[in-house]
Scaffold this active site. Structure first.
Site, mmCIF file in Angstrom:
data_model
loop_
_atom_site.group_PDB
_atom_site.id
_atom_site.type_symbol
_atom_site.label_atom_id
_atom_site.label_comp_id
_atom_site.label_asym_id
_atom_site.label_seq_id
_atom_site.Cartn_x
_atom_site.Cartn_y
_atom_site.Cartn_z
ATOM 1 N N ARG A 6 7.141 -3.316 -5.289
ATOM 2 C CA ARG A 6 5.698 -3.515 -5.068
ATOM 3 C C ARG A 6 5.472 -2.172 -3.573
ATOM 4 O O ARG A 6 6.278 -2.976 -2.599
ATOM 5 C CB ARG A 6 5.194 -4.788 -4.546
ATOM 6 C CG ARG A 6 4.404 -5.713 -5.753
ATOM 7 C CD ARG A 6 4.059 -6.772 -6.025
ATOM 8 N NE ARG A 6 3.284 -7.044 -4.445
ATOM 9 C CZ ARG A 6 2.716 -8.279 -4.781
ATOM 10 N NH1 ARG A 6 2.635 -9.414 -5.529
ATOM 11 N NH2 ARG A 6 1.930 -8.340 -2.714
ATOM 12 N N ARG B 14 -6.916 -17.834 0.339
ATOM 13 C CA ARG B 14 -6.139 -17.449 1.978
ATOM 14 C C ARG B 14 -6.640 -18.557 2.981
ATOM 15 O O ARG B 14 -6.021 -17.480 3.515
ATOM 16 C CB ARG B 14 -6.318 -15.840 1.683
ATOM 17 C CG ARG B 14 -5.313 -15.701 0.537
ATOM 18 C CD ARG B 14 -3.685 -15.841 0.200
ATOM 19 N NE ARG B 14 -3.109 -14.813 0.375
ATOM 20 C CZ ARG B 14 -2.772 -14.069 -1.051
ATOM 21 N NH1 ARG B 14 -2.678 -13.848 -2.134
ATOM 22 N NH2 ARG B 14 -2.154 -12.869 -0.697
ATOM 23 N N LYS C 44 4.583 -18.946 -6.628
ATOM 24 C CA LYS C 44 3.716 -18.470 -7.475
ATOM 25 C C LYS C 44 3.282 -18.261 -9.004
ATOM 26 O O LYS C 44 2.737 -18.742 -9.718
ATOM 27 C CB LYS C 44 2.379 -18.332 -6.363
ATOM 28 C CG LYS C 44 2.079 -19.386 -5.536
ATOM 29 C CD LYS C 44 0.924 -18.823 -4.850
ATOM 30 C CE LYS C 44 0.887 -17.574 -3.803
ATOM 31 N NZ LYS C 44 1.864 -17.283 -2.986
ATOM 32 N N ARG D 250 1.848 -10.474 6.442
ATOM 33 C CA ARG D 250 1.621 -11.708 5.399
ATOM 34 C C ARG D 250 2.089 -12.723 5.073
ATOM 35 O O ARG D 250 1.453 -13.788 5.643
ATOM 36 C CB ARG D 250 2.645 -10.681 4.266
ATOM 37 C CG ARG D 250 1.921 -9.480 3.600
ATOM 38 C CD ARG D 250 1.994 -8.969 2.418
ATOM 39 N NE ARG D 250 2.845 -9.211 1.130
ATOM 40 C CZ ARG D 250 3.415 -8.994 0.652
ATOM 41 N NH1 ARG D 250 4.356 -8.115 0.951
ATOM 42 N NH2 ARG D 250 3.824 -9.617 -1.009
ATOM 43 N N ARG E 217 12.968 -7.827 -4.101
ATOM 44 C CA ARG E 217 11.751 -8.521 -5.654
ATOM 45 C C ARG E 217 11.723 -7.044 -6.313
ATOM 46 O O ARG E 217 11.129 -5.642 -5.743
ATOM 47 C CB ARG E 217 9.864 -9.069 -5.389
ATOM 48 C CG ARG E 217 9.395 -8.823 -6.598
ATOM 49 C CD ARG E 217 7.964 -9.899 -5.451
ATOM 50 N NE ARG E 217 7.218 -9.522 -5.029
ATOM 51 C CZ ARG E 217 6.214 -9.812 -4.568
ATOM 52 N NH1 ARG E 217 6.000 -11.369 -4.921
ATOM 53 N NH2 ARG E 217 5.220 -9.667 -3.529
HETATM 54 P P1 AMP Z 1 -0.179 -10.812 -3.160
HETATM 55 O O1 AMP Z 1 -0.231 -10.289 -4.283
HETATM 56 O O2 AMP Z 1 -1.003 -12.591 -3.764
HETATM 57 O O3 AMP Z 1 1.181 -11.094 -2.945
HETATM 58 O O4 AMP Z 1 -1.714 -10.390 -3.156
HETATM 59 C C1 AMP Z 1 -1.273 -8.397 -2.365
HETATM 60 C C2 AMP Z 1 -2.261 -8.531 -1.312
HETATM 61 O O5 AMP Z 1 -3.721 -8.369 -2.010
HETATM 62 C C3 AMP Z 1 -2.461 -9.800 -0.404
HETATM 63 O O6 AMP Z 1 -1.795 -8.375 0.845
HETATM 64 C C4 AMP Z 1 -4.051 -9.143 -0.114
HETATM 65 O O7 AMP Z 1 -4.327 -7.353 0.630
HETATM 66 C C5 AMP Z 1 -4.651 -9.010 -0.743
HETATM 67 N N1 AMP Z 1 -5.890 -9.614 -1.513
HETATM 68 C C6 AMP Z 1 -4.586 -11.069 -2.595
HETATM 69 N N2 AMP Z 1 -5.637 -12.269 -2.960
HETATM 70 C C7 AMP Z 1 -6.555 -12.263 -1.714
HETATM 71 C C8 AMP Z 1 -7.243 -13.371 -0.927
HETATM 72 N N3 AMP Z 1 -7.641 -14.577 -1.791
HETATM 73 N N4 AMP Z 1 -8.471 -12.594 0.489
HETATM 74 C C9 AMP Z 1 -7.993 -11.481 0.213
HETATM 75 N N5 AMP Z 1 -6.878 -11.324 0.298
HETATM 76 C C10 AMP Z 1 -6.290 -10.968 -0.835
#
Ligand code: AMP
Length: 201
Positions: free
Chosen positions: A152, A85, A13, A163, A119
């Site tokens: 990360r 989400r 994404k 996740r 990653r």
């Molecule tokens: P990502 O980089 O999209 O994988 O997001 C990393 C982390 O950020 C997730 O595991 C959540 O802890 C938090 N996060 C990102 N987007 C959201 C969202 N829309 N709602 C809640 N937590 C989020």
């Protein structure tokens, strides 16, 4: 144009959103990046959720998102990468804007775990590499800006599985709320980009 990118962790994404946002001259909003770049009290609060792979509370996320969407560079449109989400967030989004297209990038859980385990991300420009599939030209150094690459903090085996579990139980159901176009995310990066551009026409 306002676009949502939906898909499991590691589906590409973020990589695709960067390319497409540049091509269409719209903003790329990664809610994960917004939270990772948080400072002070907000950082302390979100870290407790993020490091264990949990979602941060909806109300807090909405506040951060609204602030970002109100910025000038979002006037022409944006790609939302990582929001909504869950179904509550989808309903909140309906109240603040109208989405034109929803792109779903599909990969298997097995592929997701494989990609996230290897990653490497650039803390400076956000470029993403992979120890197994997309190695940087120089060891742990970004091809684009020379900065150091990092793993990360939430790309641990435990957090990855958490996740993915949340993706299937909370995020996937939002796809019933939208008419989405499915893209096969297990193709070469360029082919995925071509398929997305085709879907946006
Ligand atoms: P990502 O980089 O999209 O994988 O997001 C990393 C982390 O950020 C997730 O595991 C959540 O802890 C938090 N996060 C990102 N987007 C959201 C969202 N829309 N709602 C809640 N937590 C989020």
């Amino acid at each position: 144009m306002k676009i949502l990118f939906v898909g499991p962790q590691g589906c590409g994404k973020g990589t695709q959103a960067k390319v497409i946002a540049e091509k269409f001259n719209i903003a790329h909003i990664s809610t994960g990046d917004l939270l990772r770049n948080a400072t002070g009290e907000l950082k302390k609060e979100v870290d407790t959720y993020m490091l264990t792979g949990k979602l941060v509370p909806d109300e807090l996320m909405l506040r951060v998102l609204k602030e970002r969407i109100s910025q000038h560079d979002c006037n022409k449109g944006f790609i939302l990468d990582g929001y909504p989400r869950n179904i509550t967030q989808a309903h909140e989004l309906d109240k603040i804007t109208r989405i034109d297209k929803v792109i779903e990038i599909e990969i298997s859980d097995q592929e997701s775990v494989r990609r996230l385990g290897g990653r490497l991300s650039c803390k400076n420009c956000g470029a993403v590499f992979n120890e197994n599939t997309h190695t940087p030209k120089r060891d742990m150094q970004c091809d684009n800006c020379d900065a150091m690459l990092i793993k990360r903090a939430d790309d641990t085996k435990e957090a990855i599985l958490k996740r993915l579990d949340i993706y299937h139980s909370e995020t996937e159901p939002i796809l019933k709320h939208y008419h989405s176009v499915k893209i096969n995310g297990e193709q070469p990066i360029d082919q995925v980009t071509k398929d997305i551009i085709q879907a946006l026409k």
